[in-house]
Design an enzyme around this catalytic site. Structure first.
Site, short mmCIF file in Angstrom:
data_model
loop_
_atom_site.label_atom_id
_atom_site.label_comp_id
_atom_site.label_asym_id
_atom_site.label_seq_id
_atom_site.Cartn_x
_atom_site.Cartn_y
_atom_site.Cartn_z
N THR A 40 0.84 -1.20 0.00
CA THR A 40 0.00 0.00 0.00
C THR A 40 0.87 1.26 0.00
O THR A 40 0.59 2.22 -0.72
CB THR A 40 -0.91 0.00 1.26
N HIS A 43 2.22 1.77 -3.41
CA HIS A 43 1.23 2.35 -4.32
C HIS A 43 1.18 3.87 -4.14
O HIS A 43 1.07 4.63 -5.11
CB HIS A 43 -0.17 1.79 -4.05
#
Ligand SMILES: [Zn+2]
Ligand SMILES: [Zn+2]
Length: 341
Positions: A40, A43
């Site tokens: 995450t 990203h």
């Protein structure tokens, strides 16, 4: 305090001086010792479609951590100063329908630490008591910081029968690697690991995978049809790759279980008639961890030595080396990276 901040709406992040978080009732302030980097975070760092639609800069990144409690807010009873804590990333409301029926991980008002609120790539982090995980004193800070992705793997592997079952794991990032170790610890049959990176397949081998398939050189479907002529009993899809999702449906035997955890970038087209309905497959989405049932189980497995997370921690870096860390993740040249804060 110093923190890693997503400042611009483009690739990258910046270490900078930011105000310390203010202690609130029902919360603690904790001094971060070790923080590990999640997909995450990558990203957000790379600023992909998901991140640009969700994150509002400036935002202190990070959610996987081990931190020492420094200040206790009004009403907090479960921890004391000096405790080493980690935290559930999914900050649930506690009063919506899903929370009231025990599905805290599917809260309708969910906020994610380091995404919707300021996170743990910082000297100090503010944690609400309802999301605190108090670590066993025998756990090192490095391992404690990596329990959150272990929880994703525990949630996936144990969402159905696993003992004696053949398993294919697509995607050998940290969650896939943890899953391989858990399958073996739980007495699964053969485990086949599929990835595009030889580096990660080597780690998969270390975690106990019996067969390694590099999908950039070899078609997983034909190799698996040789290794498991009846098809796989369980498929764990940890990559989010469209091709892997289609392959997962093909290599599953009739009446198999497929657990989907990897997030595809776009909608995926599948042949529902031939590959799902006629095969009688069970497909389940896996999101986060059950709060706190998964943490309890993961903790027991860790303390009993069923899985050794030190094996997937391939790099321990200084906080200041964050850009090198994100390059390693982009290039698939690491397992889990932990940073000393
Ligand atoms: Zn994470
Ligand atoms: Zn809720």
């Amino acid at each position: 305090m110093i923190a890693l901040v997503k400042q611009e709406r483009s690739r990258g992040a910046t270490i900078k001086d930011v105000p310390e978080p203010q202690l609130l009732p029902g919360h603690v302030l904790a001094r971060v010792k070790v923080a590990s980097i999640c997909g995450t975070d990558a990203h957000i760092y790379e600023w992909n479609n998901w991140a640009s639609s969700r994150v509002e800069p400036p935002r202190v990144m990070g959610h996987e951590f081990a931190a020492v409690v420094e200040e206790i807010g009004e009403g907090v009873e479960s921890v004391r100063k000096g405790d080493l804590i980690s935290g559930e990333t999914h900050i649930y409301c506690g009063h919506c329908h899903q929370c009231r029926i025990g599905n805290f991980h599917l809260c309708e008002n969910m906020r994610l630490r380091g995404v919707d609120t300021d996170g743990s790539f910082a000297e100090l982090v503010l944690i609400s008591e309802k999301t605190i995980w108090k670590n066993h004193p025998s756990l090192s800070a490095d391992v404690a910081s990596v329990q959150e992705p272990l929880g994703n793997a525990v949630h996936s592997v144990f969402s159905g029968e696993i003992s004696g079952r053949s398993v294919v794991v697509f995607g050998c990032g940290p969650i896939g690697l943890c899953s391989i170790a858990l399958c073996k610890a739980a007495g699964s049959d053969r485990v086949i690991a599929v990835d595009l990176s030889d580096y990660r397949l080597e780690l998969a081998h270390k975690m106990g995978a019996d067969v390694l398939i590099n999908a950039s050189r070899e078609d997983p479907k034909s190799r698996i049809s040789v290794e498991l002529p009846q098809g796989a009993d369980v498929v764990l899809e940890m990559s989010g790759s469209e091709r892997a999702i289609r392959d997962a449906l093909k290599v599953a035997r009739p009446a198999a279980r497929i657990s989907l955890l990897g997030l595809p970038e776009r909608e995926v087209t599948i042949n529902l008639s031939d590959d799902v309905i006629f095969k009688g497959l069970t497909i389940q989405g896996i999101f986060g961890r059950k709060i706190f049932a998964t943490w309890e189980l993961a903790s027991t497995l860790l303390l009993r030595g069923a899985v050794d997370l030190r094996r997937i921690i391939t790099h321990k870096l200084k906080f200041q080396d964050y850009s090198y860390a994100f390059d390693l993740i982009r290039d698939g040249k690491c397992g889990k990276i932990v940073m000393e804060i």
